[in-house]
Design a protein around this motif. Sequence first.
Motif, mmCIF file in Angstrom:
data_model
loop_
_atom_site.group_PDB
_atom_site.id
_atom_site.type_symbol
_atom_site.label_atom_id
_atom_site.label_comp_id
_atom_site.label_asym_id
_atom_site.label_seq_id
_atom_site.Cartn_x
_atom_site.Cartn_y
_atom_site.Cartn_z
ATOM 1 N N PHE A 259 0.832 -1.210 0.000
ATOM 2 C CA PHE A 259 0.000 0.000 0.000
ATOM 3 C C PHE A 259 0.865 1.258 0.000
ATOM 4 C CE2 PHE A 259 -2.172 3.386 2.371
ATOM 5 C CZ PHE A 259 -3.309 3.535 1.593
ATOM 6 N N THR A 260 1.902 1.263 0.826
ATOM 7 C CA THR A 260 2.769 2.454 0.910
ATOM 8 C C THR A 260 3.474 2.721 -0.414
ATOM 9 O OG1 THR A 260 3.159 2.025 3.264
ATOM 10 C CG2 THR A 260 4.712 3.489 2.136
ATOM 11 N N LYS A 261 4.019 1.668 -1.002
ATOM 12 C CA LYS A 261 4.719 1.831 -2.280
ATOM 13 C C LYS A 261 3.758 2.270 -3.373
ATOM 14 C CE LYS A 261 7.959 -1.067 -3.374
ATOM 15 N NZ LYS A 261 8.680 -2.291 -3.847
ATOM 16 N N ALA A 262 2.555 1.727 -3.362
ATOM 17 C CA ALA A 262 1.557 2.107 -4.365
ATOM 18 C C ALA A 262 1.194 3.578 -4.248
ATOM 19 C CB ALA A 262 0.314 1.235 -4.226
ATOM 20 N N VAL A 263 1.015 4.055 -3.008
ATOM 21 C CA VAL A 263 0.675 5.464 -2.789
ATOM 22 C C VAL A 263 1.813 6.364 -3.272
ATOM 23 C CG1 VAL A 263 0.260 7.230 -1.034
ATOM 24 C CG2 VAL A 263 -0.910 5.027 -0.895
ATOM 25 N N ILE A 264 3.047 5.996 -2.939
ATOM 26 C CA ILE A 264 4.205 6.806 -3.339
ATOM 27 C C ILE A 264 4.298 6.902 -4.861
ATOM 28 C CG2 ILE A 264 6.731 6.897 -3.360
ATOM 29 C CD1 ILE A 264 6.675 5.668 -0.558
ATOM 30 N N LYS A 265 4.149 5.770 -5.532
ATOM 31 C CA LYS A 265 4.235 5.770 -6.995
ATOM 32 C C LYS A 265 3.131 6.610 -7.619
ATOM 33 C CE LYS A 265 6.563 1.315 -7.651
ATOM 34 N NZ LYS A 265 6.457 -0.053 -8.217
ATOM 35 N N ASN A 266 1.918 6.471 -7.125
ATOM 36 C CA ASN A 266 0.801 7.237 -7.685
ATOM 37 C C ASN A 266 0.953 8.725 -7.432
ATOM 38 O OD1 ASN A 266 -1.759 5.561 -8.794
ATOM 39 N ND2 ASN A 266 -0.651 4.317 -7.308
ATOM 40 N N ILE B 209 0.000 19.265 -27.589
ATOM 41 C CA ILE B 209 -1.352 18.723 -27.394
ATOM 42 C C ILE B 209 -1.314 17.202 -27.373
ATOM 43 C CG2 ILE B 209 -3.643 18.500 -28.438
ATOM 44 C CD1 ILE B 209 -3.260 21.326 -29.561
ATOM 45 N N ASN B 210 -0.538 16.629 -28.282
ATOM 46 C CA ASN B 210 -0.374 15.174 -28.334
ATOM 47 C C ASN B 210 0.213 14.657 -27.025
ATOM 48 O OD1 ASN B 210 -0.265 12.763 -30.424
ATOM 49 N ND2 ASN B 210 1.646 12.695 -29.294
ATOM 50 N N ASP B 211 1.198 15.382 -26.488
ATOM 51 C CA ASP B 211 1.822 14.980 -25.227
ATOM 52 C C ASP B 211 0.835 15.040 -24.072
ATOM 53 O OD1 ASP B 211 4.206 14.518 -26.456
ATOM 54 O OD2 ASP B 211 5.191 16.360 -25.787
ATOM 55 N N MET B 212 -0.006 16.073 -24.052
ATOM 56 C CA MET B 212 -0.991 16.204 -22.969
ATOM 57 C C MET B 212 -1.982 15.048 -22.985
ATOM 58 S SD MET B 212 -1.873 20.278 -22.762
ATOM 59 C CE MET B 212 -2.883 20.031 -21.290
ATOM 60 N N ILE B 213 -2.451 14.689 -24.178
ATOM 61 C CA ILE B 213 -3.385 13.556 -24.286
ATOM 62 C C ILE B 213 -2.703 12.273 -23.832
ATOM 63 C CG2 ILE B 213 -4.752 12.160 -25.886
ATOM 64 C CD1 ILE B 213 -5.062 14.669 -27.614
ATOM 65 N N GLN B 214 -1.473 12.077 -24.293
ATOM 66 C CA GLN B 214 -0.747 10.847 -23.974
ATOM 67 C C GLN B 214 -0.474 10.729 -22.477
ATOM 68 O OE1 GLN B 214 2.498 10.020 -22.982
ATOM 69 N NE2 GLN B 214 2.422 7.865 -23.561
ATOM 70 N N VAL B 215 -0.014 11.821 -21.860
ATOM 71 C CA VAL B 215 0.270 11.804 -20.427
ATOM 72 C C VAL B 215 -1.003 11.553 -19.630
ATOM 73 C CG1 VAL B 215 0.969 13.243 -18.470
ATOM 74 C CG2 VAL B 215 2.340 13.238 -20.550
ATOM 75 N N THR B 216 -2.088 12.234 -19.987
ATOM 76 C CA THR B 216 -3.352 12.078 -19.262
ATOM 77 C C THR B 216 -3.865 10.641 -19.334
ATOM 78 O OG1 THR B 216 -3.947 14.387 -19.732
ATOM 79 C CG2 THR B 216 -5.727 12.896 -19.071
ATOM 80 N N LEU B 217 -3.809 10.051 -20.524
ATOM 81 C CA LEU B 217 -4.302 8.680 -20.694
ATOM 82 C C LEU B 217 -3.434 7.663 -19.962
ATOM 83 C CD1 LEU B 217 -5.452 8.573 -24.415
ATOM 84 C CD2 LEU B 217 -6.866 8.231 -22.396
ATOM 85 N N THR B 218 -2.130 7.786 -20.090
ATOM 86 C CA THR B 218 -1.263 6.806 -19.437
ATOM 87 C C THR B 218 -1.316 6.917 -17.917
ATOM 88 O OG1 THR B 218 0.649 8.294 -19.694
ATOM 89 C CG2 THR B 218 0.325 6.619 -21.386
ATOM 90 N N VAL B 219 -1.469 8.133 -17.409
ATOM 91 C CA VAL B 219 -1.627 8.306 -15.965
ATOM 92 C C VAL B 219 -2.957 7.715 -15.510
ATOM 93 C CG1 VAL B 219 -1.954 10.018 -14.136
ATOM 94 C CG2 VAL B 219 -0.099 10.293 -15.775
ATOM 95 N N ALA B 220 -4.005 7.921 -16.314
ATOM 96 C CA ALA B 220 -5.305 7.329 -15.981
ATOM 97 C C ALA B 220 -5.207 5.808 -15.940
ATOM 98 C CB ALA B 220 -6.350 7.764 -17.009
ATOM 99 N N LEU B 221 -4.533 5.214 -16.919
ATOM 100 C CA LEU B 221 -4.347 3.759 -16.920
ATOM 101 C C LEU B 221 -3.503 3.306 -15.733
ATOM 102 C CD1 LEU B 221 -3.740 3.115 -20.733
ATOM 103 C CD2 LEU B 221 -5.667 2.300 -19.379
ATOM 104 N N PHE B 222 -2.516 4.112 -15.393
ATOM 105 C CA PHE B 222 -1.660 3.791 -14.247
ATOM 106 C C PHE B 222 -2.489 3.739 -12.967
ATOM 107 C CE2 PHE B 222 1.242 4.659 -10.820
ATOM 108 C CZ PHE B 222 2.415 4.017 -11.173
ATOM 109 N N ILE B 223 -3.314 4.753 -12.746
ATOM 110 C CA ILE B 223 -4.129 4.812 -11.527
ATOM 111 C C ILE B 223 -5.191 3.718 -11.532
ATOM 112 C CG2 ILE B 223 -5.755 6.244 -10.225
ATOM 113 C CD1 ILE B 223 -4.208 8.692 -11.258
ATOM 114 N N ILE B 224 -5.808 3.482 -12.701
ATOM 115 C CA ILE B 224 -6.824 2.428 -12.809
ATOM 116 C C ILE B 224 -6.237 1.068 -12.445
ATOM 117 C CG2 ILE B 224 -8.174 1.090 -14.491
ATOM 118 C CD1 ILE B 224 -8.799 3.737 -15.885
ATOM 119 N N SER B 225 -4.971 0.852 -12.820
ATOM 120 C CA SER B 225 -4.347 -0.440 -12.544
ATOM 121 C C SER B 225 -4.232 -0.718 -11.050
ATOM 122 C CB SER B 225 -2.955 -0.499 -13.187
ATOM 123 O OG SER B 225 -2.044 0.370 -12.533
ATOM 124 N N TYR B 226 -4.215 0.347 -10.230
ATOM 125 C CA TYR B 226 -4.149 0.180 -8.779
ATOM 126 C C TYR B 226 -5.527 0.183 -8.123
ATOM 127 C CZ TYR B 226 0.927 0.723 -8.649
ATOM 128 O OH TYR B 226 2.277 0.533 -8.815
#
Length: 305
Positions: A18-25, A66-83
Amino acid sequence: MNISAANVTVVSGNRDSFTKAVIKNVIVVVLSISINYINAGLIHTFCGNQIFNTNPRYILFVHLVINDMIQVTLTVALFIISYILYKIHVFVCCILILIALFTTENTPLNLACMAVECYIAICIPLRHAQICTIKRTRLLISLIWTTSLLSVLPDLFITLAMEPLDYFSSHVFCLRETAFRNPRIVERRNVTYIVYLVLVWCIIFFIYFRILFTARTATKHAKKARNTILLHGLQLLLCMATYAEHLVKQAVLQWFPKYYSDSLFACYIIFQILPRSISSIIYGMRDKTFRKHLKRYLLCKISPQ
């Protein structure tokens, strides 16, 4: 570009504490907010000043942002969803993965186009205004998206043809390998990446060395362009490294099985987050005209009426 390996660090049977997951997120969210805030400032600066939105170089740049903003937002969303959710509907996962792949594959193509524009400006400046028009720049951006679509959409078509309908209503841990799991997709992807990698790098090396050679003996402006090109090269190297990401993932799993999750997190920061921060450095901080207007936005200053 295998987006799944770099944007998710939770793996079945090796979940973080849990601690490591919180730190990474927290790290990922803070970095993404910082990058998107600066990129939003770049877009605001571009849209609010005619000197930028009538220049093909800045048009290509803001498309990259703009492409970078979309990419960062989506990958971060997938990252958080995975937890948080761990597994989601295949249909939703496919959509998120496809959009993330589109934006990820756009990046090296956009950088290559920016390199071509820089080559024309430095090596054949008398024809720059004739060749690099706003209309052609917009057509070039359309071509970038078309190329990425043709590269990624076959994954979806193969999956639709080979998988039963009830598969798309099932739940999976959202990775490219789990959403598009047919072996033919892996074979097609490997061939496509090799061709993609060779062609893009041949173009980039030719253009960069020509510009570097010209900048070595030319004006101060050309020498400044040389430094910009070196930063473009670093950004492109980091972005293009994702072509070999599935090989890196296999090597990490073999060499560091106990630290697989942490290794994937490091890959995510290096290959997905870091290249998106370089864009703001190249133009947002180094370009004097852009820096002047961007500083006003970032410091929440209102220009005098």
